[in-house]
Every structure is written in C-alpha cells, then in structure tokens.
Design a protein around this motif. Structure first.
Motif, PDB file in Angstrom:
ATOM      1  N   ARG A 205       0.830  -1.210   0.000  1.00 11.47           N
ATOM      2  CA  ARG A 205       0.000   0.000   0.000  1.00 11.47           C
ATOM      3  C   ARG A 205       0.865   1.261   0.000  1.00 11.47           C
ATOM      4  NH1 ARG A 205      -4.567  -2.259   4.178  1.00 11.47           N
ATOM      5  NH2 ARG A 205      -5.921  -3.139   2.574  1.00 11.47           N
ATOM      6  N   GLU A 206       1.933   1.243   0.787  1.00  6.41           N
ATOM      7  CA  GLU A 206       2.835   2.392   0.822  1.00  6.41           C
ATOM      8  C   GLU A 206       3.516   2.591  -0.532  1.00  6.41           C
ATOM      9  OE1 GLU A 206       6.776   4.061   3.153  1.00  6.41           O
ATOM     10  OE2 GLU A 206       5.620   2.453   4.075  1.00  6.41           O
ATOM     11  N   LEU A 207       3.931   1.499  -1.154  1.00  4.73           N
ATOM     12  CA  LEU A 207       4.588   1.574  -2.454  1.00  4.73           C
ATOM     13  C   LEU A 207       3.612   2.077  -3.524  1.00  4.73           C
ATOM     14  CD1 LEU A 207       7.339   1.034  -3.736  1.00  4.73           C
ATOM     15  CD2 LEU A 207       6.602  -1.318  -4.122  1.00  4.73           C
ATOM     16  N   GLN A 208       2.369   1.633  -3.444  1.00  6.37           N
ATOM     17  CA  GLN A 208       1.366   2.090  -4.401  1.00  6.37           C
ATOM     18  C   GLN A 208       1.112   3.594  -4.253  1.00  6.37           C
ATOM     19  OE1 GLN A 208      -2.648   0.629  -3.826  1.00  6.37           O
ATOM     20  NE2 GLN A 208      -3.027   0.669  -6.029  1.00  6.37           N
ATOM     21  N   ALA A 209       1.079   4.074  -3.019  1.00  2.00           N
ATOM     22  CA  ALA A 209       0.822   5.487  -2.763  1.00  2.00           C
ATOM     23  C   ALA A 209       2.030   6.361  -3.083  1.00  2.00           C
ATOM     24  CB  ALA A 209       0.404   5.682  -1.304  1.00  2.00           C
ATOM     25  N   ASN A 210       3.220   5.799  -2.979  1.00  2.00           N
ATOM     26  CA  ASN A 210       4.467   6.567  -3.159  1.00  2.00           C
ATOM     27  C   ASN A 210       5.445   5.796  -4.039  1.00  2.00           C
ATOM     28  OD1 ASN A 210       3.760   8.644  -1.070  1.00  2.00           O
ATOM     29  ND2 ASN A 210       3.792   6.820   0.223  1.00  2.00           N
ATOM     30  N   PRO A 211       5.104   5.568  -5.304  1.00  2.00           N
ATOM     31  CA  PRO A 211       5.950   4.700  -6.136  1.00  2.00           C
ATOM     32  C   PRO A 211       7.356   5.234  -6.397  1.00  2.00           C
ATOM     33  CG  PRO A 211       4.258   5.759  -7.461  1.00  2.00           C
ATOM     34  CD  PRO A 211       3.951   6.078  -6.030  1.00  2.00           C
ATOM     35  N   ASN A 212       7.580   6.516  -6.236  1.00  2.00           N
ATOM     36  CA  ASN A 212       8.896   7.084  -6.507  1.00  2.00           C
ATOM     37  C   ASN A 212       9.691   7.381  -5.237  1.00  2.00           C
ATOM     38  OD1 ASN A 212       8.523   7.078  -9.343  1.00  2.00           O
ATOM     39  ND2 ASN A 212       7.230   8.886  -9.133  1.00  2.00           N
ATOM     40  N   ASP A 213       9.159   6.983  -4.100  1.00  3.90           N
ATOM     41  CA  ASP A 213       9.816   7.263  -2.824  1.00  3.90           C
ATOM     42  C   ASP A 213      10.745   6.100  -2.457  1.00  3.90           C
ATOM     43  OD1 ASP A 213      10.580   7.755  -0.202  1.00  3.90           O
ATOM     44  OD2 ASP A 213       8.571   8.306   0.462  1.00  3.90           O
ATOM     45  N   PRO A 214      12.042   6.356  -2.348  1.00  2.00           N
ATOM     46  CA  PRO A 214      12.978   5.278  -1.991  1.00  2.00           C
ATOM     47  C   PRO A 214      12.653   4.635  -0.641  1.00  2.00           C
ATOM     48  CG  PRO A 214      14.176   7.234  -2.716  1.00  2.00           C
ATOM     49  CD  PRO A 214      12.735   7.614  -2.616  1.00  2.00           C
ATOM     50  N   ARG A 215      12.050   5.392   0.282  1.00  2.00           N
ATOM     51  CA  ARG A 215      11.691   4.805   1.580  1.00  2.00           C
ATOM     52  C   ARG A 215      10.603   3.747   1.420  1.00  2.00           C
ATOM     53  NH1 ARG A 215      10.581  10.386   4.397  1.00  2.00           N
ATOM     54  NH2 ARG A 215       9.672  10.513   2.335  1.00  2.00           N
ATOM     55  N   ALA A 216       9.676   3.977   0.494  1.00  2.00           N
ATOM     56  CA  ALA A 216       8.628   2.977   0.236  1.00  2.00           C
ATOM     57  C   ALA A 216       9.239   1.700  -0.327  1.00  2.00           C
ATOM     58  CB  ALA A 216       7.575   3.545  -0.717  1.00  2.00           C
TER      59      ALA A 216
END
Length: 103
Positions: A78-89
């Motif tokens: 869910r975090e990756l889907q919401a923030n696909p360009n965020d290295p933390r995700a």
C-alpha cells in the motif's frame, strides 16, 4: 457495505528466541499419519495454523514465516502504491520481503 478487515498485526510465528510459539502442534491424521501445525499468533490469539502432512520442517517454517509477514507485506504494498517514486517505500517493501522469507 463495510469491508471486513483482517486481524491487525503484528502476526508472529516465533518467539524472540526463534522457536515456534507454543511449539509445533501435532494431530493424528488417518490418511497421512501425524500432521504438523505451526500456530500464527496476533495479540495473544491463535489466528491461523500452517498445516503440513509430509513433516517437511523446512517447508513448515517457510510457510509460517510467509503467513506471519502478511500484514507487513500488505502495508508495504500500500505504501509503495501510494508513493511509487519514494525510496523509503521501496526500502519498506524490501524489509517486508525479508521478514517473509527464512534466512
């Protein structure tokens, strides 16, 4: 209609010392002999059992580890889907994947 939510995490299959919580359970199965069960806990309650009829300890361990990691894997996706360009995700997703696999 309200969606039914899964049991909140964390889900665990092992104690801090690495042993299965409540150890492994066994039951007599007329077709397969003894059957192994590894309990998955959430907040002190058994919510699932990983069942093996072939007494493959390594597979039982891997299956229990994967099931116990399910809530963290879902949260990471869910975090990756919401923030696909965020290295933390991406790091969160990789960390969740490590929890899901047996080292």
């Amino acid at each position: 209609m309200t969606a039914i939510q899964h049991t909140p995490g964390p889900w665990t299959a092992r104690e801090a010392n690495g042993r299965f919580i409540d150890t492994e359970w066994t039951a007599d199965n007329p077709e397969h002999g003894l059957t192994q069960f590894a309990p998955i806990h959430a907040n002190g309650v058994v919510i699932a059992l990983v069942v093996r009829t072939d007494w493959n300890d390594a597979q039982l361990e891997a299956d229990a580890q994967l099931l116990a990691a399910a809530p963290k894997l879902l949260a990471a996706l869910r975090e990756l889907q919401a923030n696909p360009n965020d290295p933390r995700a991406h790091r969160t997703a990789l960390d969740a994947m490590k929890l899901a696999t047996v080292a």
